[in-house]
Scaffold this motif. Sequence first.
Motif, mmCIF file in Angstrom:
data_model
loop_
_atom_site.group_PDB
_atom_site.id
_atom_site.type_symbol
_atom_site.label_atom_id
_atom_site.label_comp_id
_atom_site.label_asym_id
_atom_site.label_seq_id
_atom_site.Cartn_x
_atom_site.Cartn_y
_atom_site.Cartn_z
ATOM 1 N N THR A 84 -9.147 56.484 25.901
ATOM 2 C CA THR A 84 -9.974 55.622 25.059
ATOM 3 C C THR A 84 -9.151 54.515 24.444
ATOM 4 O OG1 THR A 84 -9.584 57.045 23.199
ATOM 5 C CG2 THR A 84 -11.559 57.457 24.472
ATOM 6 N N LEU A 85 -7.847 54.545 24.691
ATOM 7 C CA LEU A 85 -6.954 53.572 24.066
ATOM 8 C C LEU A 85 -7.477 52.151 24.279
ATOM 9 C CD1 LEU A 85 -4.092 53.563 22.687
ATOM 10 C CD2 LEU A 85 -3.249 52.854 24.877
ATOM 11 N N GLY A 86 -7.811 51.502 23.172
ATOM 12 C CA GLY A 86 -8.157 50.092 23.254
ATOM 13 C C GLY A 86 -9.477 49.767 23.890
ATOM 14 N N GLN A 87 -10.383 50.740 23.986
ATOM 15 C CA GLN A 87 -11.685 50.391 24.545
ATOM 16 C C GLN A 87 -12.717 50.200 23.455
ATOM 17 O OE1 GLN A 87 -13.555 52.075 27.868
ATOM 18 N NE2 GLN A 87 -11.639 52.586 28.881
ATOM 19 N N MET A 90 -11.068 58.434 17.104
ATOM 20 C CA MET A 90 -9.787 57.760 16.856
ATOM 21 C C MET A 90 -8.634 58.673 17.250
ATOM 22 S SD MET A 90 -10.115 54.728 15.302
ATOM 23 C CE MET A 90 -8.472 54.560 14.674
ATOM 24 N N GLY A 96 -8.077 59.013 20.823
ATOM 25 C CA GLY A 96 -7.440 57.817 21.370
ATOM 26 C C GLY A 96 -5.924 57.890 21.323
ATOM 27 N N ILE A 133 -0.221 52.337 16.033
ATOM 28 C CA ILE A 133 -1.122 52.449 17.183
ATOM 29 C C ILE A 133 -2.576 52.527 16.726
ATOM 30 C CG2 ILE A 133 -1.791 53.909 19.121
ATOM 31 C CD1 ILE A 133 1.272 54.693 19.175
ATOM 32 N N MET A 134 -2.810 53.353 15.685
ATOM 33 C CA MET A 134 -4.181 53.465 15.195
ATOM 34 C C MET A 134 -4.673 52.138 14.633
ATOM 35 S SD MET A 134 -4.718 57.111 13.457
ATOM 36 C CE MET A 134 -5.194 58.486 14.445
ATOM 37 N N SER A 143 -3.781 49.069 15.485
ATOM 38 C CA SER A 143 -4.161 48.090 16.508
ATOM 39 C C SER A 143 -5.360 48.583 17.314
ATOM 40 C CB SER A 143 -2.988 47.736 17.409
ATOM 41 O OG SER A 143 -2.128 48.826 17.539
ATOM 42 N N ASN A 144 -5.496 49.919 17.437
ATOM 43 C CA ASN A 144 -6.700 50.460 18.075
ATOM 44 C C ASN A 144 -7.944 50.055 17.308
ATOM 45 O OD1 ASN A 144 -5.862 51.695 20.310
ATOM 46 N ND2 ASN A 144 -6.030 53.785 19.553
ATOM 47 N N THR A 198 -9.183 46.719 18.508
ATOM 48 C CA THR A 198 -9.815 46.667 19.828
ATOM 49 C C THR A 198 -11.073 47.526 19.888
ATOM 50 O OG1 THR A 198 -8.213 48.317 20.504
ATOM 51 C CG2 THR A 198 -7.791 46.073 21.185
ATOM 52 N N LEU A 199 -11.140 48.546 19.040
ATOM 53 C CA LEU A 199 -12.338 49.384 19.045
ATOM 54 C C LEU A 199 -13.536 48.652 18.447
ATOM 55 C CD1 LEU A 199 -10.896 52.841 17.969
ATOM 56 C CD2 LEU A 199 -12.038 52.348 20.102
#
Lengths: 288, 266
Positions: free
Chosen positions: B6-9, B66, B69, B120-121, B123-124, B127-128
Amino acid sequence: MERDKSKLKLAADHISYEYDKSGANRHKALDDVSFEVYEGEFVGLIGHTGSGKSTLMQHLNALLKPDQGTIWYDGQDIYEKGYDRKELRRRVGLVFQYPEHQLFEDTVFNEVCFGPKNFGMDEKQSELSAYAAIKKVGLPDECFYHSPFDLSGGQKRRVAIASVLAVKPEILIMDEPTAGLDPKGREELMEMILSLKESEGLSIVMVSHSMEDVAKLADRIVVMDKGHIVYDDEPRKVFAHYKELEEMGLAAPQMMYVMQDLKDAGFDVRTDVTTIEEAKEEILRIVT
Amino acid sequence: MLRDITLGQYYETKSKLHELDPRTKLVGTLIYLISLFMFTNAYVYIFAASFLLLCVLISRIPPTYMIKGMKPVIFLLVFTLFLNMLFTPGEVIFTFWKINITKEGVKQALYMGARLTLLIMGSNMMTLTTTPTRLTNGLERLMGPLKLIKLPVHEIAMMMSIALRFIPILMDETDRIMKAQLARGADFESGNLIKKAKSLVPVLVPLFISAFRRANDLAMAMEARCYHGGKGRTQMKPLKYRPADLLAYLVLILYMTAVVLIGKYL
């Protein structure tokens, strides 16, 4: 439909499957589906896009694991510990939609050898069985050492089907084998499938949109809608529900409509006719 | 199989965060990332984590989603933690075989872990809540001034949006091809590294062919619509700042000030 239970090959037992379980577009693709395949029969699996037929198909050789329920093959639970699922994939051959998109070898012959080699046949056995499979699907001899990418759409489709046939499956499952082919390619491929059914004694499951194709070939028709199996019966009986089929975005074979119109116009004809040949006989019977 | 990444979707739902201008979110993410690297201070991390939690709540993205991800980066995270823990010199807490675990090492590892996770969370989060189109659109506008030094900003943004658009498509395609080859008896799991690498050929060849075919089709479709670069191109929905964005910028300034104060005085 009464059937001989000893001829049962494959059974999906109340399986459910959900896509994207924690995501935003989670949806149930299969909901408590039971489905059986018997030895030597030809099953047509029809349904609207998104009805779950492709998902069901991928369960039948353990590419997807059901959330609930299980699959039985030859009386064994395929999700039992230690069950050889690779061997299952050999016995239940699966041909995907647009199989030409999986071709990768440099020659047709090597492409068809890929399957047998993976399943542990030795060099010579693989080649023999690849040769037999290419012959069976009716590819001309000069194709053997062509690149599969240079073939026509219909021929690529044959190569892909041959590459599954070469591993000598007991059940052949095909996802819309005629999708995207021109009428001639379609006709030829259907004839080839018919000949496979007659000469090999294989059980065949064919997923399709085309009622005409299914009506012509299938012994039994399974209709899916929104993850459920709605009908599972002889073609004639299933098509008798053509009004319900229309509501699901499907339709009965055209001949049924023709006969229905004739009946409405006052001719005394049967309306449970599915193929052109049957319709011809029925009309001739009335006229003469 | 690959669907689980799910990273970045983009996660489709309606929230105040989804509605913000992509430029605001880009700048916000940048500020957030900077704030993580300014101080090595536990209080700052706690504050940053609560700020992120607040964002998650506003965005209406399920927290479990989250966390899921994070799955693909867990290996990287654990690896960094171990390296930090093992190779930082200092006061020894306990010794295991030839390895010394030090107090500084544990501290360093914890800080590093917190920093990476939040990074990471954070920046996710962007993008989320932002569709790729809007994201590249925002990027194009933010980089606008760089056009003065002859940087092809529009082209870069277009390439990015096409690349982003194709990630899920190619992922689905890979999934399909892998399944098809599995059905023909391919084996992607057993064997040594060389054998595993070789087993990917039947996946990569069809994947590349399909990628080229798609690229060709796309180029044709773009030309058929008379696309010829960024010059004089207008947009159907031009980006516009709204009151909510002003508020967001204010919150960001407050956040940054708070981080600096906490970092300096706590």
